[in-house]
Design a protein around this motif. Sequence first.
Motif, PDB file in Angstrom:
ATOM      1  N   ASP A  40      69.033  63.565  13.992  1.00  0.00           N
ATOM      2  CA  ASP A  40      67.644  63.203  13.709  1.00  0.00           C
ATOM      3  C   ASP A  40      67.245  61.875  14.335  1.00  0.00           C
ATOM      4  OD1 ASP A  40      67.163  65.469  12.323  1.00  0.00           O
ATOM      5  OD2 ASP A  40      67.504  64.603  10.341  1.00  0.00           O
ATOM      6  N   ASN A  41      68.115  61.343  15.191  1.00  0.00           N
ATOM      7  CA  ASN A  41      67.866  60.018  15.747  1.00  0.00           C
ATOM      8  C   ASN A  41      66.517  59.931  16.456  1.00  0.00           C
ATOM      9  OD1 ASN A  41      68.149  58.164  18.364  1.00  0.00           O
ATOM     10  ND2 ASN A  41      69.368  57.262  16.725  1.00  0.00           N
ATOM     11  N   LYS A  42      66.261  60.876  17.356  1.00  0.00           N
ATOM     12  CA  LYS A  42      65.020  60.813  18.129  1.00  0.00           C
ATOM     13  C   LYS A  42      63.798  60.949  17.235  1.00  0.00           C
ATOM     14  CE  LYS A  42      66.686  62.280  22.655  1.00  0.00           C
ATOM     15  NZ  LYS A  42      66.550  63.277  23.749  1.00  0.00           N
ATOM     16  N   ARG A  43      63.853  61.874  16.295  1.00  0.00           N
ATOM     17  CA  ARG A  43      62.714  62.075  15.397  1.00  0.00           C
ATOM     18  C   ARG A  43      62.447  60.833  14.563  1.00  0.00           C
ATOM     19  NH1 ARG A  43      62.098  63.426  10.149  1.00  0.00           N
ATOM     20  NH2 ARG A  43      64.346  63.773   9.871  1.00  0.00           N
ATOM     21  N   LEU A  44      63.529  60.252  14.003  1.00  0.00           N
ATOM     22  CA  LEU A  44      63.370  59.077  13.142  1.00  0.00           C
ATOM     23  C   LEU A  44      62.903  57.869  13.948  1.00  0.00           C
ATOM     24  CD1 LEU A  44      66.561  59.555  10.940  1.00  0.00           C
ATOM     25  CD2 LEU A  44      64.182  59.976  10.265  1.00  0.00           C
ATOM     26  N   VAL A  45      63.473  57.721  15.158  1.00  0.00           N
ATOM     27  CA  VAL A  45      63.051  56.614  16.018  1.00  0.00           C
ATOM     28  C   VAL A  45      61.584  56.784  16.407  1.00  0.00           C
ATOM     29  CG1 VAL A  45      63.342  55.593  18.318  1.00  0.00           C
ATOM     30  CG2 VAL A  45      65.344  56.047  16.904  1.00  0.00           C
ATOM     31  N   SER A  46      61.186  58.022  16.720  1.00  0.00           N
ATOM     32  CA  SER A  46      59.794  58.287  17.082  1.00  0.00           C
ATOM     33  C   SER A  46      58.857  57.928  15.938  1.00  0.00           C
ATOM     34  CB  SER A  46      59.616  59.760  17.461  1.00  0.00           C
ATOM     35  OG  SER A  46      60.348  60.078  18.622  1.00  0.00           O
ATOM     36  N   GLN A  47      59.213  58.358  14.732  1.00  0.00           N
ATOM     37  CA  GLN A  47      58.372  58.058  13.568  1.00  0.00           C
ATOM     38  C   GLN A  47      58.241  56.554  13.360  1.00  0.00           C
ATOM     39  OE1 GLN A  47      60.071  60.138  10.227  1.00  0.00           O
ATOM     40  NE2 GLN A  47      59.214  62.123  10.815  1.00  0.00           N
ATOM     41  N   LYS A  48      59.376  55.860  13.435  1.00  0.00           N
ATOM     42  CA  LYS A  48      59.370  54.416  13.216  1.00  0.00           C
ATOM     43  C   LYS A  48      58.585  53.693  14.315  1.00  0.00           C
ATOM     44  CE  LYS A  48      60.554  50.399  11.523  1.00  0.00           C
ATOM     45  NZ  LYS A  48      59.886  49.883  10.303  1.00  0.00           N
ATOM     46  N   THR A  49      58.783  54.112  15.574  1.00  0.00           N
ATOM     47  CA  THR A  49      58.080  53.485  16.691  1.00  0.00           C
ATOM     48  C   THR A  49      56.577  53.681  16.565  1.00  0.00           C
ATOM     49  OG1 THR A  49      59.956  53.778  18.190  1.00  0.00           O
ATOM     50  CG2 THR A  49      57.797  53.478  19.206  1.00  0.00           C
ATOM     51  N   ASN A  50      56.167  54.916  16.288  1.00  0.00           N
ATOM     52  CA  ASN A  50      54.736  55.202  16.163  1.00  0.00           C
ATOM     53  C   ASN A  50      54.111  54.399  15.030  1.00  0.00           C
ATOM     54  OD1 ASN A  50      54.940  56.993  18.270  1.00  0.00           O
ATOM     55  ND2 ASN A  50      55.063  58.810  16.968  1.00  0.00           N
ATOM     56  N   MET A  51      54.818  54.334  13.905  1.00  0.00           N
ATOM     57  CA  MET A  51      54.300  53.595  12.750  1.00  0.00           C
ATOM     58  C   MET A  51      54.202  52.104  13.062  1.00  0.00           C
ATOM     59  SD  MET A  51      55.824  53.542   8.864  1.00  0.00           S
ATOM     60  CE  MET A  51      55.976  55.336   8.922  1.00  0.00           C
ATOM     61  N   SER A  52      55.239  51.566  13.723  1.00  0.00           N
ATOM     62  CA  SER A  52      55.253  50.128  14.031  1.00  0.00           C
ATOM     63  C   SER A  52      54.170  49.768  15.040  1.00  0.00           C
ATOM     64  CB  SER A  52      56.628  49.725  14.570  1.00  0.00           C
ATOM     65  OG  SER A  52      57.632  49.938  13.603  1.00  0.00           O
ATOM     66  N   TYR A  53      53.971  50.639  16.039  1.00  0.00           N
ATOM     67  CA  TYR A  53      52.912  50.355  17.017  1.00  0.00           C
ATOM     68  C   TYR A  53      51.538  50.418  16.365  1.00  0.00           C
ATOM     69  CZ  TYR A  53      49.562  50.856  20.764  1.00  0.00           C
ATOM     70  OH  TYR A  53      48.465  50.685  21.569  1.00  0.00           O
ATOM     71  N   GLN A  54      51.335  51.394  15.487  1.00  0.00           N
ATOM     72  CA  GLN A  54      50.052  51.485  14.788  1.00  0.00           C
ATOM     73  C   GLN A  54      49.770  50.212  14.001  1.00  0.00           C
ATOM     74  OE1 GLN A  54      50.190  55.071  12.437  1.00  0.00           O
ATOM     75  NE2 GLN A  54      50.361  56.392  14.222  1.00  0.00           N
ATOM     76  N   GLN A  55      50.803  49.644  13.395  1.00  0.00           N
ATOM     77  CA  GLN A  55      50.641  48.411  12.637  1.00  0.00           C
ATOM     78  C   GLN A  55      50.319  47.229  13.555  1.00  0.00           C
ATOM     79  OE1 GLN A  55      54.396  48.266  10.587  1.00  0.00           O
ATOM     80  NE2 GLN A  55      53.731  49.623   8.932  1.00  0.00           N
ATOM     81  N   ASP A  56      50.906  47.252  14.777  1.00  0.00           N
ATOM     82  CA  ASP A  56      50.706  46.142  15.715  1.00  0.00           C
ATOM     83  C   ASP A  56      49.439  46.321  16.548  1.00  0.00           C
ATOM     84  OD1 ASP A  56      51.583  43.662  16.544  1.00  0.00           O
ATOM     85  OD2 ASP A  56      52.876  44.427  18.121  1.00  0.00           O
ATOM     86  N   PHE A  57      48.929  47.537  16.609  1.00  0.00           N
ATOM     87  CA  PHE A  57      47.754  47.843  17.437  1.00  0.00           C
ATOM     88  C   PHE A  57      46.588  46.909  17.103  1.00  0.00           C
ATOM     89  CE2 PHE A  57      43.666  49.983  17.877  1.00  0.00           C
ATOM     90  CZ  PHE A  57      43.697  50.421  19.187  1.00  0.00           C
ATOM     91  N   ARG A  58      46.311  46.769  15.817  1.00  0.00           N
ATOM     92  CA  ARG A  58      45.169  45.950  15.400  1.00  0.00           C
ATOM     93  C   ARG A  58      45.387  44.485  15.758  1.00  0.00           C
ATOM     94  NH1 ARG A  58      43.146  43.459  10.672  1.00  0.00           N
ATOM     95  NH2 ARG A  58      40.871  43.662  10.488  1.00  0.00           N
ATOM     96  N   ASN A  59      46.629  43.988  15.596  1.00  0.00           N
ATOM     97  CA  ASN A  59      46.907  42.592  15.930  1.00  0.00           C
ATOM     98  C   ASN A  59      46.673  42.319  17.413  1.00  0.00           C
ATOM     99  OD1 ASN A  59      47.728  42.137  13.269  1.00  0.00           O
ATOM    100  ND2 ASN A  59      49.864  42.663  13.730  1.00  0.00           N
ATOM    101  N   ILE A  60      47.112  43.269  18.257  1.00  0.00           N
ATOM    102  CA  ILE A  60      46.938  43.098  19.702  1.00  0.00           C
ATOM    103  C   ILE A  60      45.454  43.129  20.057  1.00  0.00           C
ATOM    104  CG2 ILE A  60      47.410  44.111  21.964  1.00  0.00           C
ATOM    105  CD1 ILE A  60      50.037  45.211  20.796  1.00  0.00           C
ATOM    106  N   SER A  61      44.729  44.099  19.513  1.00  0.00           N
ATOM    107  CA  SER A  61      43.307  44.229  19.829  1.00  0.00           C
ATOM    108  C   SER A  61      42.518  43.007  19.366  1.00  0.00           C
ATOM    109  CB  SER A  61      42.735  45.490  19.181  1.00  0.00           C
ATOM    110  OG  SER A  61      43.284  46.644  19.783  1.00  0.00           O
TER     111      SER A  61
END
Length: 520
Positions: free
Chosen positions: A120-141
């Motif tokens: 499940d490494n890829k799935r879990l990494v994908s979920q974590k990456t997507n969630m973390s980027y969504q959280q950082d998206f607003r800060n960057i913008s």
Amino acid sequence: MRNYKILWADDEIDLLKPHILFLNDKGYEVEPVNSGADALESLKEDDFDIVFLDENMPGISGLETLEQIKPLYPSLPVVMITKSEEEYIMEEAIGSQIADYLIKPINPNQILLSVKKILDNKRLVSQKTNMSYQQDFRNISMAFSENLDHNEWIEIYKKMVHWELKIDETEEKDMAEILNMQKEEANSEFSEFLIDNYEEWLNQPDIDRPLLSYQLMSREVFPLLKSDEKVFFFLIDNLRYDQWQLIEPMVSEYFHIENEVPFYSILPTTTAYARNAIFSGLMPDDMATRHKDIWVGEDKEEGKNLQEEEFLRRNMKRCGLEGKSMTYNKVIQKEQGKQVLNNINNLYKNDLNVVVYNFVDVLSHARTDLKMIRELAPDESAYRSLTQSWFMHSTLLEMLKILSEKDFKVVITTDHGTIRVNKPVKIVGDKNTNPNLRYKVGKNLNVDNPESVYIVRSPEDLRLPKPNVSSAYFFTKKDDFFAYPNNYNHYVNLYKDTFQHGGISMEEVIVPLIHLKPKK
């Protein structure tokens, strides 16, 4: 989560029933067998996602079973489980490319962690990456709307490269389109930032400004020579920061990253200007007036990067380093790289050895010209991958391996980056206008949308030479490129989605400079 199938071989498999029931409850299907021979038979009859092997089984041992599994099912992950903590068993198992190694007694959560880590490494990494980027998206913008300085723009760009590489590793790349939109917005803001500040950086040396191309040797290399250090200076033409991030792990096997100093390429972000500025230590207007015998202007047909060695020698003399020995080597073809590699023992005696690698620049131009290369590198990810593959098999990496055993300072850098262009801008100019797609210099230049272009009517303000009295420079921003009205659709289709440089974007302007220290 799909229903994964696990094959578990252990001569005491009945004692592991609680573990198997635990995995069943978690949604995994487990087939238990009592020996290595039974495991091999099961693999012939069914497909499995992972195999657990007890190392100490009667008959065929776990290691012997592993040796038979790997040639037949090379991509099948195998987890070795053993009571023994002997080092040679670990080394044998690891050498046979096991996925994990567990020591008895094992508990159910230990098994579950191993399964998830592998399956499940890829799935879990994908979920974590997507969630973390969504959280950082607003800060960057939100940062775009602030009055960022040159250092903060470097950090923004590095952060966006980080997310680009992380999202590239995810299975579905769900966030890629959102990131591309955010990068486009960032480049729009960065272009305006550069236009607002660039002239002051060049003409007011006392203000806060980034390290610029023409300062690179005097600030980052010459002080090493003055301290009697011996230096190997590698310049990889057209190397972007994201490409450096992909090759950095290979470099880090042999070197510590002693210092990383991203700098700003001067305009135009091309070899003729940015790389000549690095070696000459001068802005283009000074090169044109103080070195008329070797400067090649836009109005001349001959190569614009044939005098780099002489520019560097004159720069060293001007900075009081004429007593230091120096070699300059340019590598365009593989044979030239082999020649430098074979001659490396003779280079040790020099104070400064400069090696310029043109592969990445050649790759970007080949992608424009050759259909095969365009198919091999249809997007940013594949383009980075080609650079990574080249470096892995390059004479440059071979040289770095050798230098990691020596007492030299090693510097890796580039002259400018490149960007994949997408939006055409119609431009009109006379027949003497230069052919570059990201910037134009000439007389009577006009574009259909002046707001989309940085127009410089007084080149001297940007420390640029004037081929003619009425010459002006036009620079594209973001991912735009120039196209002439004649055969407009043909040239748009030809050059759209190709990698170009010469204009204003984070990818072209903010580029890496790395100081390396050998690990040994």
